[in-house]
Design a protein around this motif. Structure first.
Motif, PDB file in Angstrom:
ATOM      1  N   MET A 159       4.758  -3.132  -2.998  1.00 11.50           N
ATOM      2  CA  MET A 159       5.802  -3.612  -2.105  1.00 11.50           C
ATOM      3  C   MET A 159       6.107  -2.490  -1.124  1.00 11.50           C
ATOM      4  N   ILE A 160       6.060  -2.808   0.165  1.00 12.67           N
ATOM      5  CA  ILE A 160       6.283  -1.806   1.210  1.00 12.67           C
ATOM      6  C   ILE A 160       7.435  -2.265   2.090  1.00 12.67           C
ATOM      7  N   SER A 161       8.387  -1.367   2.297  1.00 12.07           N
ATOM      8  CA  SER A 161       9.489  -1.651   3.206  1.00 12.07           C
ATOM      9  C   SER A 161       9.785  -0.409   4.031  1.00 12.07           C
ATOM     10  N   ILE A 162      10.314  -0.618   5.224  1.00 16.87           N
ATOM     11  CA  ILE A 162      10.677   0.490   6.114  1.00 16.87           C
ATOM     12  C   ILE A 162      12.095   0.245   6.604  1.00 16.87           C
ATOM     13  N   ASP A 163      13.000   1.205   6.390  1.00 20.28           N
ATOM     14  CA  ASP A 163      14.381   0.996   6.823  1.00 20.28           C
ATOM     15  C   ASP A 163      14.613   1.554   8.229  1.00 20.28           C
ATOM     16  N   ARG A 172      16.037   4.121   9.238  1.00 24.33           N
ATOM     17  CA  ARG A 172      15.883   5.574   9.392  1.00 24.33           C
ATOM     18  C   ARG A 172      14.419   5.986   9.517  1.00 24.33           C
ATOM     19  N   GLY A 173      13.530   5.059   9.202  1.00 24.68           N
ATOM     20  CA  GLY A 173      12.117   5.388   9.158  1.00 24.68           C
ATOM     21  C   GLY A 173      11.645   5.782   7.769  1.00 24.68           C
ATOM     22  N   VAL A 174      12.428   5.419   6.750  1.00 24.31           N
ATOM     23  CA  VAL A 174      12.034   5.704   5.369  1.00 24.31           C
ATOM     24  C   VAL A 174      11.215   4.534   4.844  1.00 24.31           C
ATOM     25  N   ALA A 175       9.966   4.792   4.542  1.00 24.79           N
ATOM     26  CA  ALA A 175       9.088   3.774   3.960  1.00 24.79           C
ATOM     27  C   ALA A 175       9.114   3.907   2.448  1.00 24.79           C
ATOM     28  N   ARG A 176       9.326   2.797   1.772  1.00 18.89           N
ATOM     29  CA  ARG A 176       9.291   2.791   0.315  1.00 18.89           C
ATOM     30  C   ARG A 176       8.040   2.053  -0.128  1.00 18.89           C
ATOM     31  N   LEU A 177       7.216   2.767  -0.855  1.00 21.57           N
ATOM     32  CA  LEU A 177       5.931   2.256  -1.329  1.00 21.57           C
ATOM     33  C   LEU A 177       6.021   2.146  -2.847  1.00 21.57           C
ATOM     34  N   ALA A 178       6.196   0.931  -3.342  1.00 20.95           N
ATOM     35  CA  ALA A 178       6.413   0.715  -4.768  1.00 20.95           C
ATOM     36  C   ALA A 178       5.213   0.036  -5.411  1.00 20.95           C
ATOM     37  N   LEU A 179       4.777   0.569  -6.551  1.00 19.15           N
ATOM     38  CA  LEU A 179       3.749  -0.078  -7.368  1.00 19.15           C
ATOM     39  C   LEU A 179       4.427  -1.228  -8.113  1.00 19.15           C
ATOM     40  N   THR A 180       3.843  -2.419  -8.060  1.00 19.04           N
ATOM     41  CA  THR A 180       4.548  -3.592  -8.582  1.00 19.04           C
ATOM     42  C   THR A 180       3.761  -4.369  -9.645  1.00 19.04           C
ATOM     43  N   ARG A 181       2.953  -3.686 -10.408  1.00 24.01           N
ATOM     44  CA  ARG A 181       2.311  -4.341 -11.565  1.00 24.01           C
ATOM     45  C   ARG A 181       3.145  -4.022 -12.811  1.00 24.01           C
ATOM     46  N   GLU A 182       4.399  -4.446 -12.794  1.00 23.35           N
ATOM     47  CA  GLU A 182       5.332  -4.078 -13.853  1.00 23.35           C
ATOM     48  C   GLU A 182       4.838  -4.464 -15.237  1.00 23.35           C
ATOM     49  N   ASP A 183       4.208  -5.631 -15.355  1.00 20.67           N
ATOM     50  CA  ASP A 183       3.756  -6.103 -16.658  1.00 20.67           C
ATOM     51  C   ASP A 183       2.626  -5.252 -17.218  1.00 20.67           C
ATOM     52  N   LYS A 184       1.984  -4.450 -16.356  1.00 20.68           N
ATOM     53  CA  LYS A 184       0.897  -3.557 -16.772  1.00 20.68           C
ATOM     54  C   LYS A 184       1.326  -2.095 -16.684  1.00 20.68           C
ATOM     55  N   GLY A 212       0.618   6.102   7.603  1.00 25.06           N
ATOM     56  CA  GLY A 212       0.332   7.332   8.313  1.00 25.06           C
ATOM     57  C   GLY A 212       0.268   7.153   9.816  1.00 25.06           C
ATOM     58  N   SER A 213      -0.165   5.982  10.264  1.00 25.57           N
ATOM     59  CA  SER A 213      -0.313   5.728  11.698  1.00 25.57           C
ATOM     60  C   SER A 213       0.880   4.993  12.307  1.00 25.57           C
ATOM     61  N   ASP A 214       1.869   4.639  11.491  1.00 27.15           N
ATOM     62  CA  ASP A 214       3.030   3.890  11.968  1.00 27.15           C
ATOM     63  C   ASP A 214       4.061   4.860  12.542  1.00 27.15           C
ATOM     64  N   GLY A 215       4.292   4.774  13.836  1.00 29.87           N
ATOM     65  CA  GLY A 215       5.206   5.688  14.505  1.00 29.87           C
ATOM     66  C   GLY A 215       6.647   5.578  14.047  1.00 29.87           C
ATOM     67  N   ARG A 216       7.007   4.471  13.407  1.00 29.36           N
ATOM     68  CA  ARG A 216       8.378   4.323  12.913  1.00 29.36           C
ATOM     69  C   ARG A 216       8.635   5.156  11.673  1.00 29.36           C
ATOM     70  N   VAL A 217       7.603   5.491  10.928  1.00 26.95           N
ATOM     71  CA  VAL A 217       7.759   6.083   9.602  1.00 26.95           C
ATOM     72  C   VAL A 217       7.985   7.582   9.697  1.00 26.95           C
ATOM     73  N   ARG A 218       9.085   8.039   9.097  1.00 28.37           N
ATOM     74  CA  ARG A 218       9.405   9.461   9.054  1.00 28.37           C
ATOM     75  C   ARG A 218       9.061  10.085   7.708  1.00 28.37           C
ATOM     76  N   VAL A 219       9.215   9.311   6.644  1.00 29.88           N
ATOM     77  CA  VAL A 219       8.975   9.805   5.287  1.00 29.88           C
ATOM     78  C   VAL A 219       8.615   8.617   4.410  1.00 29.88           C
ATOM     79  N   VAL A 220       7.797   8.864   3.396  1.00 28.97           N
ATOM     80  CA  VAL A 220       7.354   7.818   2.467  1.00 28.97           C
ATOM     81  C   VAL A 220       7.807   8.184   1.055  1.00 28.97           C
TER      82      VAL A 220
END
Length: 258
Positions: A6-10, A12-24, A44-52
């Protein structure tokens, strides 16, 4: 849309990259490996992203390799095993070279490839209840593909002890060897990550990218030759009698003979 992330960008430019195979327990499948590689390129190429921020959904950060992915390697030819190991190696390389600050947020279990993910982060905050392990030798294998990044992170001395014993260890030990930067109570984990985000956002974006590249350029290089060497060593280890016995026992949920 990725199926294992799951990827989201707020704003501020904070990208959250979450692994979502919870059952595994977020064990890495071939699909997740590909999606993480693609996510590293896209963020890496997204100009909006400041931190991941890299995190795991559910009870664990990442339990290592997916059981079905491992079962496929067990049955595969040497050429196929090398191809799959290279796929994994290129994912770690892409995350390691991500031209944005990468913060690891770790809770629950982090084993095998999960420690590889931690090792390519620029800083890592862990819950004090987190558990860690490089347990490959207990299956007759070696932590080959992740090894350049783990050794770069914690040094040869600590790596030798953990690689050879396969022991599990706690967050306090992970901090003592430099695998993680901070250890906090589970209830404070999100707050601690937010404080870390603020520090990175205070930096000038282009300067931060250049500074990260500088740090990577001054460290011992993880070259294509090194990557190919560890891939070959992993393929060799899959072919040993110990590995065949250990992995068979693992699949059958019984102890292998020493």
């Amino acid at each position: 849309m990725p199926k294992t992330l799951m990827i989201s960008i707020d704003e501020r430019g904070v990208a959250r990259l979450a692994l979502t195979r919870e059952d595994k327990h977020n064990a890495m499948s071939a699909e997740m490996i590909d999606e993480l590689t693609e996510a590293a390129s896209a963020l890496g190429s997204d100009g909006r992203v400041r931190v991941v921020v890299l995190a795991g959904a559910g009870k664990s950060f990442c339990a290592g390799g997916d059981l079905e992915w491992m079962r496929a390697q067990f049955k595969a030819s040497r050429a196929k095993r090398i191809a799959e190991a290279r796929r994994l190696a290129m994912m770690f390389k892409a995350l390691n070279e991500l031209p944005k600050p990468l913060i690891g947020c770790v809770h629950g279990s982090a084993f095998g490839g999960g420690i590889g993910l931690i090792s390519v982060c620029d800083t890592v905050i862990a819950s004090e209840a987190a558990r860690f392990g490089l347990t490959e030798v207990r299956l007759g294998l070696i932590p080959a593909t992740i090894s350049p990044y783990v050794v770069a992170r914690i040094g040869s001395s600590a790596a030798r002890s953990l690689f050879v014993s396969g022991r599990t260890f706690d967050a306090a030990h992970a901090k003592s060897i430099g695998l993680v930067a901070s250890v906090v109570p589970a209830a404070n984990l999100d707050r601690a990550v937010d404080l870390e985000i603020a520090e990175f956002i205070a930096a000038s974006p282009e300067a931060a990218t250049r500074a990260k590249a500088l740090a990577l350029s001054l460290a011992p290089p993880i070259t294509e030759e090194i990557i190919e060497s560890v891939i070959s060593q992993l393929a060799d280890s899959w072919e040993t009698t110990e590995a065949q016995a250990g992995i068979t026992a693992f699949f059958e949920k019984r102890r292998s003979n020493p």
